[in-house]
Design an enzyme around this catalytic site. Structure first.
Site, mmCIF file in Angstrom:
data_model
loop_
_atom_site.group_PDB
_atom_site.id
_atom_site.type_symbol
_atom_site.label_atom_id
_atom_site.label_comp_id
_atom_site.label_asym_id
_atom_site.label_seq_id
_atom_site.Cartn_x
_atom_site.Cartn_y
_atom_site.Cartn_z
ATOM 1 N N THR A 20 0.907 -1.126 0.063
ATOM 2 C CA THR A 20 0.138 -0.004 -0.049
ATOM 3 C C THR A 20 0.995 1.471 -0.038
ATOM 4 O OG1 THR A 20 -1.902 -1.263 0.996
ATOM 5 C CG2 THR A 20 -1.640 1.276 1.296
ATOM 6 N N SER A 69 1.910 -7.450 -0.603
ATOM 7 C CA SER A 69 2.609 -8.220 0.453
ATOM 8 C C SER A 69 1.855 -9.571 0.520
ATOM 9 C CB SER A 69 2.647 -7.710 1.671
ATOM 10 O OG SER A 69 1.359 -7.513 2.203
ATOM 11 N N THR A 103 1.397 -4.316 4.368
ATOM 12 C CA THR A 103 1.029 -4.516 5.868
ATOM 13 C C THR A 103 0.338 -5.981 6.109
ATOM 14 O OG1 THR A 103 -1.256 -3.409 5.779
ATOM 15 C CG2 THR A 103 0.634 -2.141 6.255
#
Length: 338
Positions: A20, A69, A103
């Site tokens: 992000t 991720s 994250t």
């Protein structure tokens, strides 16, 4: 912070993995659906997007990847360890390394690096909850603050650190607790190591478990890691997941059991049989906080005590432990030391 002789600012290598923090949305209010656009900046592009970072650090980009991720895992972890080594070898005058990261798996990458990276300079893993193009994005400030922490000599020897929302966390202890709030990363049992404020990087405590250069884990010659899977316990759960993971080649398992530690009778029977057949199982809990009580029942069943590690962290430590031993006593020692 330490300062570079020529600029007066710490020299920081920024390794980008995507996520992000590096994402572009359709506009200032696109803070949830930006991933469908597929525009993820490289570390060089991210530094260009946030030129203000150069006011606090002499930051330069180290090419790697630009992905979500959810696409990162053990293969990339091993690559990042090697890339940290290579970066310090190429730039021996750097003060620290910042790794930008989505994250979703940030806490897992950070914990793996915390146990395996052998470079002397600080390594700080940073992400954001809102894309760089979002209104009130946290990306720019998080990136700048990560560089400030990586350039601080007091960050040395603390393993990989996690920086978001002005807070410094130990990789072993931090976890993502909210889907979208800016304060999502929390250390439930012990709290932050420090804060990055407008006037200073303020430290308050240090982690005590073995980290980085102190650990027995040297993965730099490895191309893969042992397969370890997590079995999540719930009311009425049987042993099907345990059997499936063992059949798929799991060399170890982690039990995400009820708090404070155990599982359903049916799952427990299957796990005890798996342990007896040679598959080590580390007992953690799904609670998100607190130690696993190593009761007589757990000890006699042969479980490894995962201490207060959450299941995803226990998996990482068991993967690394299995690179050096399969002995039950030694596995328990490792979980007690790390």
């Amino acid at each position: 912070m330490s300062s570079h002789p020529t600029t007066g600012r710490p020299k920081i290598a920024v390794i980008g993995t995507g996520g992000t923090i590096s994402s572009m949305g359709r506009g200032p209010f696109d803070i949830a659906d930006y991933a469908t656009l597929g525009q993820v900046m490289t570390s060089a592009q991210l530094l260009e997007f946030w030129p203000q970072v150069q006011e606090v650090a002499e930051a330069f980009a180290v090419p790697y990847k630009a992905v979500a991720s959810t696409a990162l895992g053990p293969v990339e972890w091993l690559e990042l360890v090697k890339l940290c080594d290579e970066t310090v070898a190429r730039h021996p005058d750097i003060d620290g390394i910042v790794i930008t990261h989505g994250t979703a798996t940030l806490e897992e990458t950070a914990y793996f690096l915390s146990l395996t990276v052998k470079v002397e300079v600080p390594v700080v893993v940073v992400g954001a909850q809102r894309p760089s193009t979002g209104l009130s994005s946290d990306a720019g400030m998080n990136l700048a603050n990560a560089c400030r922490v990586a350039g601080d000599p007091r960050a040395r020897g603390l393993g990989a650190l996690v920086l978001l929302n002005d807070e410094i966390h130990a990789a072993r202890e931090v976890t993502k607790t909210s889907t979208s709030r800016l304060q999502t990363f929390r250390t439930p049992d012990f709290g932050v190591l420090g804060h990055v404020d407008a006037d200073a990087v303020a430290w308050y405590r240090k982690p005590l478990r073995k980290l980085g250069r102190e650990t027995e884990f040297d993965v730099r010659g490895l191309s893969s890691l042992p397969r370890v899977d997590i079995v999540y316990c719930y009311a009425g759960a049987d042993g099907a997941a345990v059997q499936a993971f063992v059949a798929a080649g799991a060399q170890g398992l982690v039990s995400a059991g009820f708090a404070p530690s155990f599982v359903t009778p049916a799952m427990g029977e299957t796990m005890i049989a798996a342990i007896a057949a040679g598959t080590p199982i580390a007992a953690s809990t799904r609670a998100g906080s607190g130690r696993m009580f190593y009761t007589t029942r757990m000890r006699e069943a042969g479980f490894v005590n995962a201490d207060n590690l959450n299941p995803q962290k226990a998996r990482i430590l068991l993967m690394l432990a299995l690179t050096v031993t399969t002995n039950h006593t030694e596995l328990n020692r490792i979980f007690a030391e790390y």
